[in-house]
Design a protein around this motif. Structure first.
Motif, short mmCIF file in Angstrom:
data_model
loop_
_atom_site.label_atom_id
_atom_site.label_comp_id
_atom_site.label_asym_id
_atom_site.label_seq_id
_atom_site.Cartn_x
_atom_site.Cartn_y
_atom_site.Cartn_z
N MET A 144 37.95 45.00 27.07
CA MET A 144 39.06 44.95 28.29
C MET A 144 40.20 44.37 28.67
SD MET A 144 38.35 45.66 32.48
CE MET A 144 37.13 47.41 32.41
N MET A 145 41.30 44.76 28.59
CA MET A 145 42.30 43.20 28.77
C MET A 145 43.01 43.00 29.80
SD MET A 145 43.52 43.80 25.70
CE MET A 145 45.15 43.56 25.64
N ARG A 146 43.45 41.42 30.09
CA ARG A 146 42.85 41.04 30.80
C ARG A 146 44.59 40.80 31.39
NH1 ARG A 146 39.53 37.18 26.76
NH2 ARG A 146 41.59 37.72 25.36
N VAL A 147 45.12 40.43 33.06
CA VAL A 147 46.68 39.70 32.87
C VAL A 147 46.14 38.93 34.13
CG1 VAL A 147 46.39 41.82 34.44
CG2 VAL A 147 48.25 40.91 33.79
N LEU A 148 47.03 37.61 33.75
CA LEU A 148 47.26 36.82 35.82
C LEU A 148 49.11 38.07 36.05
CD1 LEU A 148 46.65 34.19 36.94
CD2 LEU A 148 48.11 33.70 34.94
N ILE A 149 48.61 37.13 36.88
CA ILE A 149 49.53 37.79 37.43
C ILE A 149 50.25 37.15 38.99
CG2 ILE A 149 51.09 39.66 39.14
CD1 ILE A 149 49.77 41.67 37.80
N THR A 150 50.79 36.04 39.01
CA THR A 150 52.24 35.15 39.80
C THR A 150 52.42 35.48 41.10
OG1 THR A 150 53.15 34.34 38.55
CG2 THR A 150 51.64 32.90 38.38
N ALA A 151 52.67 35.08 42.32
CA ALA A 151 52.64 35.85 44.12
C ALA A 151 52.29 37.00 43.08
CB ALA A 151 54.44 35.83 43.43
N GLY A 152 51.23 37.47 43.42
CA GLY A 152 50.29 39.30 43.29
C GLY A 152 49.50 39.50 44.47
N ALA A 153 49.85 38.42 45.52
CA ALA A 153 48.61 39.22 46.80
C ALA A 153 49.36 39.74 47.67
CB ALA A 153 48.32 37.40 47.73
N SER A 154 50.76 39.97 47.84
CA SER A 154 51.93 41.02 47.98
C SER A 154 53.07 41.15 47.55
CB SER A 154 52.21 40.01 49.26
OG SER A 154 53.54 39.34 49.16
N GLY A 155 54.46 42.41 47.82
CA GLY A 155 55.13 42.35 46.98
C GLY A 155 55.01 43.25 45.34
N VAL A 156 56.17 42.93 45.04
CA VAL A 156 56.48 43.28 43.69
C VAL A 156 54.76 42.80 42.64
CG1 VAL A 156 57.78 42.99 41.37
CG2 VAL A 156 58.76 43.44 43.51
N GLY A 157 54.53 41.49 42.85
CA GLY A 157 53.54 40.96 42.37
C GLY A 157 51.88 42.32 42.58
N ARG A 158 52.21 42.01 43.96
CA ARG A 158 50.88 43.00 44.53
C ARG A 158 51.10 44.65 43.44
NH1 ARG A 158 46.89 43.64 49.94
NH2 ARG A 158 46.11 45.32 48.65
N ALA A 159 51.96 45.37 43.67
CA ALA A 159 52.86 46.45 42.86
C ALA A 159 52.42 46.10 41.75
CB ALA A 159 53.68 46.69 43.11
N MET A 160 51.71 45.58 40.94
CA MET A 160 52.02 45.23 39.64
C MET A 160 50.25 45.19 39.08
SD MET A 160 54.43 41.70 38.25
CE MET A 160 56.59 42.08 37.62
N ALA A 161 49.40 44.05 40.10
CA ALA A 161 48.14 44.57 39.93
C ALA A 161 48.03 45.65 40.54
CB ALA A 161 47.57 43.51 41.13
N GLU A 162 48.66 46.61 41.32
CA GLU A 162 47.88 47.47 40.97
C GLU A 162 48.76 48.39 40.09
OE1 GLU A 162 49.68 48.98 44.92
OE2 GLU A 162 48.30 47.98 45.89
N ALA A 163 49.36 48.46 39.74
CA ALA A 163 49.59 49.01 38.54
C ALA A 163 48.59 48.94 36.73
CB ALA A 163 51.19 49.32 37.69
N PHE A 164 48.11 47.80 36.84
CA PHE A 164 47.48 46.81 36.04
C PHE A 164 46.13 47.61 35.89
CE2 PHE A 164 51.30 43.73 34.95
CZ PHE A 164 50.90 44.14 33.22
N GLU A 165 45.46 47.59 36.84
CA GLU A 165 44.88 48.02 37.48
C GLU A 165 43.82 49.06 37.47
OE1 GLU A 165 40.86 47.19 41.01
OE2 GLU A 165 43.06 48.60 41.43
N ARG A 166 45.28 50.66 37.17
CA ARG A 166 44.73 51.98 37.10
C ARG A 166 45.11 52.38 36.28
NH1 ARG A 166 49.32 52.25 41.44
NH2 ARG A 166 50.68 52.17 39.87
N ASP A 167 45.65 50.99 34.82
CA ASP A 167 45.58 51.24 33.70
C ASP A 167 44.38 50.58 32.96
OD1 ASP A 167 48.23 52.17 33.83
OD2 ASP A 167 49.54 51.12 32.70
N GLY A 168 43.18 50.16 33.75
CA GLY A 168 42.11 49.64 33.00
C GLY A 168 42.33 48.27 32.70
#
Length: 252
Positions: free
Chosen positions: A1-25
């Motif tokens: 499984m692929m691994r991603v780190l997102i800074t400022a990932g708890a809210s806003g654009v960063g959280r949206a990024m985290a959700e998008a990556f999670e949806r992609d597995g």
């Protein structure tokens, strides 16, 4: 499984990024300076309370990632602050430095510690969040614009340095993104320009070909694409997600 780190990932654009990556597995790890926001994120995400401008804290974060994950496939260096809204002659040096520390030095430190992991693996993707302010300038926001221009140069250099190791690096330049941080910008800019908040909002929207603000998910989907195999030969690029800015500062 692929691994991603997102800074400022708890809210806003960063959280949206985290959700998008999670949806992609992807496995998701978020870092954020806002401890309360971190608590209000999905239990399946790994989370770290980190100031991205603190090298000791960033170094410790990547050591933990190495220990628990054994490596990293993608980095979204997304942390940023708006900085002061004022004419350049009224900006205090310490406010300039605080803005640059997060927006530029935070991206540098994340890339500095991600690079060895990705070089060792012979693959990886780095996405840095800049801004259309990093393409056109931004009246009354000199430190923010300067930092966002600088991260473009940083990322293009990363693409050159790391490309021989199979690592790609790209920049996303969001336009005005709907959300609490932009609301603060609108209020401060309205005060600085002697305008109403609604007039400033309309100025931003009408300055784009599509006549619209951006949503966090729009930026997030671009980040997920740039880190995927679909973008395997996309590197060193600066991609605006802004509805096509045709007038970066209308009504000034």
């Amino acid at each position: 499984m692929m691994r991603v780190l997102i800074t400022a990932g708890a809210s806003g654009v960063g959280r949206a990024m985290a959700e998008a990556f999670e949806r992609d597995g992807w496995q998701v790890w978020i870092a954020d300076v806002d401890a309360a926001a971190l608590q209000n994120t999905p239990a399946g995400w790994r989370k770290s309370h980190v100031d991205v401008a603190d090298e000791e804290a960033v170094s410790a974060l990547f050591a933990e990632i190495g220990n628990l994950w054994g490596g990293l496939d993608a980095l979204c260096a997304n942390a940023g602050v708006a900085g002061p809204t004022a004419a350049v002659e009224d900006i205090k040096l310490q406010d300039w430095q605080a803005c640059v520390a997060v927006n530029l030095e935070g991206a540098f430190l994340a890339a500095k510690y991600a690079a060895p992991m990705m070089k060792a693996a012979g693959q990886g993707a780095i996405v840095v969040t800049s801004s259309t302010a990093g393409q056109y300038g931004y009246p009354y926001r000199a430190p923010y614009a300067a930092a966002k221009w600088a991260v473009i140069g940083l990322t293009k250099t990363l693409a050159m340095e790391l490309g021989p190791y199979g690592v790609r690096a790209n920049v996303i330049c969001p336009g005005a993104v709907e959300g609490p941080r932009m609301e603060g910008v609108l209020e401060r800019e309205a005060a600085a320009k002697g305008m109403t908040r609604d007039a400033v909002y309309e100025g931003y929207a009408s300055g784009t070909a599509l006549g619209s603000f951006v949503e966090g998910r729009d930026v997030a989907e671009m980040a997920a694409f740039l880190c995927s195999d679909k973008a395997r030969l996309v590197s060193g690029q600066v991609i605006a997600v802004d509805g096509f800015t045709v007038n970066p500062d209308p009504k000034v």
